[in-house]
Enzyme design. Sequence first.
Site, PDB file in Angstrom:
ATOM      1  N   HIS A   1      38.709 -39.734  46.623  1.00 36.02           N
ATOM      2  CA  HIS A   1      38.967 -39.184  47.970  1.00 36.02           C
ATOM      3  C   HIS A   1      40.277 -38.180  48.196  1.00 36.02           C
ATOM      4  CE1 HIS A   1      35.284 -41.090  49.556  1.00 36.02           C
ATOM      5  NE2 HIS A   1      35.865 -42.120  49.075  1.00 36.02           N
TER       6      HIS A   1
ATOM      7  N   SER B   1      41.838 -37.434  50.952  1.00 38.29           N
ATOM      8  CA  SER B   1      42.757 -38.201  51.955  1.00 38.29           C
ATOM      9  C   SER B   1      42.644 -39.753  51.681  1.00 38.29           C
ATOM     10  CB  SER B   1      42.428 -37.925  53.197  1.00 38.29           C
ATOM     11  OG  SER B   1      40.787 -38.188  53.306  1.00 38.29           O
TER      12      SER B   1
ATOM     13  N   ASN C   1      33.352 -37.413  44.446  1.00 32.45           N
ATOM     14  CA  ASN C   1      33.983 -37.675  45.950  1.00 32.45           C
ATOM     15  C   ASN C   1      32.666 -37.408  46.663  1.00 32.45           C
ATOM     16  OD1 ASN C   1      34.831 -37.026  48.310  1.00 32.45           O
ATOM     17  ND2 ASN C   1      36.527 -35.714  47.538  1.00 32.45           N
TER      18      ASN C   1
ATOM     19  N   ASP D   1      23.123 -46.503  45.820  1.00 40.78           N
ATOM     20  CA  ASP D   1      21.825 -47.201  44.897  1.00 40.78           C
ATOM     21  C   ASP D   1      21.676 -46.212  43.501  1.00 40.78           C
ATOM     22  OD1 ASP D   1      21.567 -49.162  46.642  1.00 40.78           O
ATOM     23  OD2 ASP D   1      19.703 -48.349  47.525  1.00 40.78           O
TER      24      ASP D   1
ATOM     25  N   TYR E   1      43.180 -32.097  53.938  1.00 41.19           N
ATOM     26  CA  TYR E   1      42.577 -31.883  52.737  1.00 41.19           C
ATOM     27  C   TYR E   1      43.281 -31.276  51.875  1.00 41.19           C
ATOM     28  CZ  TYR E   1      38.605 -34.044  55.020  1.00 41.19           C
ATOM     29  OH  TYR E   1      37.871 -34.847  55.780  1.00 41.19           O
TER      30      TYR E   1
ATOM     31  N   ARG F   1      35.541 -44.040  58.742  1.00 40.91           N
ATOM     32  CA  ARG F   1      35.777 -43.607  57.184  1.00 40.91           C
ATOM     33  C   ARG F   1      36.434 -44.804  56.598  1.00 40.91           C
ATOM     34  NH1 ARG F   1      35.322 -38.188  57.395  1.00 40.91           N
ATOM     35  NH2 ARG F   1      36.062 -37.143  59.324  1.00 40.91           N
TER      36      ARG F   1
ATOM     37  N   HIS G   1      30.313 -43.125  53.376  1.00 41.12           N
ATOM     38  CA  HIS G   1      30.190 -43.978  54.746  1.00 41.12           C
ATOM     39  C   HIS G   1      28.850 -43.949  55.395  1.00 41.12           C
ATOM     40  CE1 HIS G   1      34.586 -42.593  54.553  1.00 41.12           C
ATOM     41  NE2 HIS G   1      33.993 -41.690  54.770  1.00 41.12           N
TER      42      HIS G   1
END
Length: 156
Positions: free
Chosen positions: A109, A111, A83, A96, A32, A120, A89
């Site tokens: 994201h 990464s 993010n 929604d 990260y 992921r 996931h």
Amino acid sequence: MPNPPVPPTGVPVLVLNGPNLGLLGLREPEVYGTHTLADVDELCRSTAAAHGLRADCRQSNHEGVLIDAIHEARTAHRGIVINPAGYSHTSVAVRDALAAVELPVVEVHLSNIHRREAFRHHSHVSAVADTVICGAGAHGYALALTHLAQLLEDNR
């Protein structure tokens, strides 16, 4: 007599960070990066200002708090950079909520989620995001806000 506070200027946009992002700079820096969330927030504010936006930066580890912020954005903001972290996931509810507010959404994201563990590779949020930016580290937020500014300009 003191001067009244100056109201913030710029088109308001929400920058929303999900679980564990409060540990940026400490948690798995090899994945990260070494920038802290405070660094990311400052980058977002300066990038937003350069494009006539005002970034309202928030982070929560709690799904319901994130959903409440998304709902609030419906009337308080013109777009969202999110993010969702691990909720990407797993959370149909975050997905929604983003669909329901009918605002431009840029998913970011740090990464490249497609080069990581198989679980992921799928993001529920991507299906309702206008744009997905992944793998650019903290710079991805600057890209996301620059693109959101363009989306807002195009939709004007």
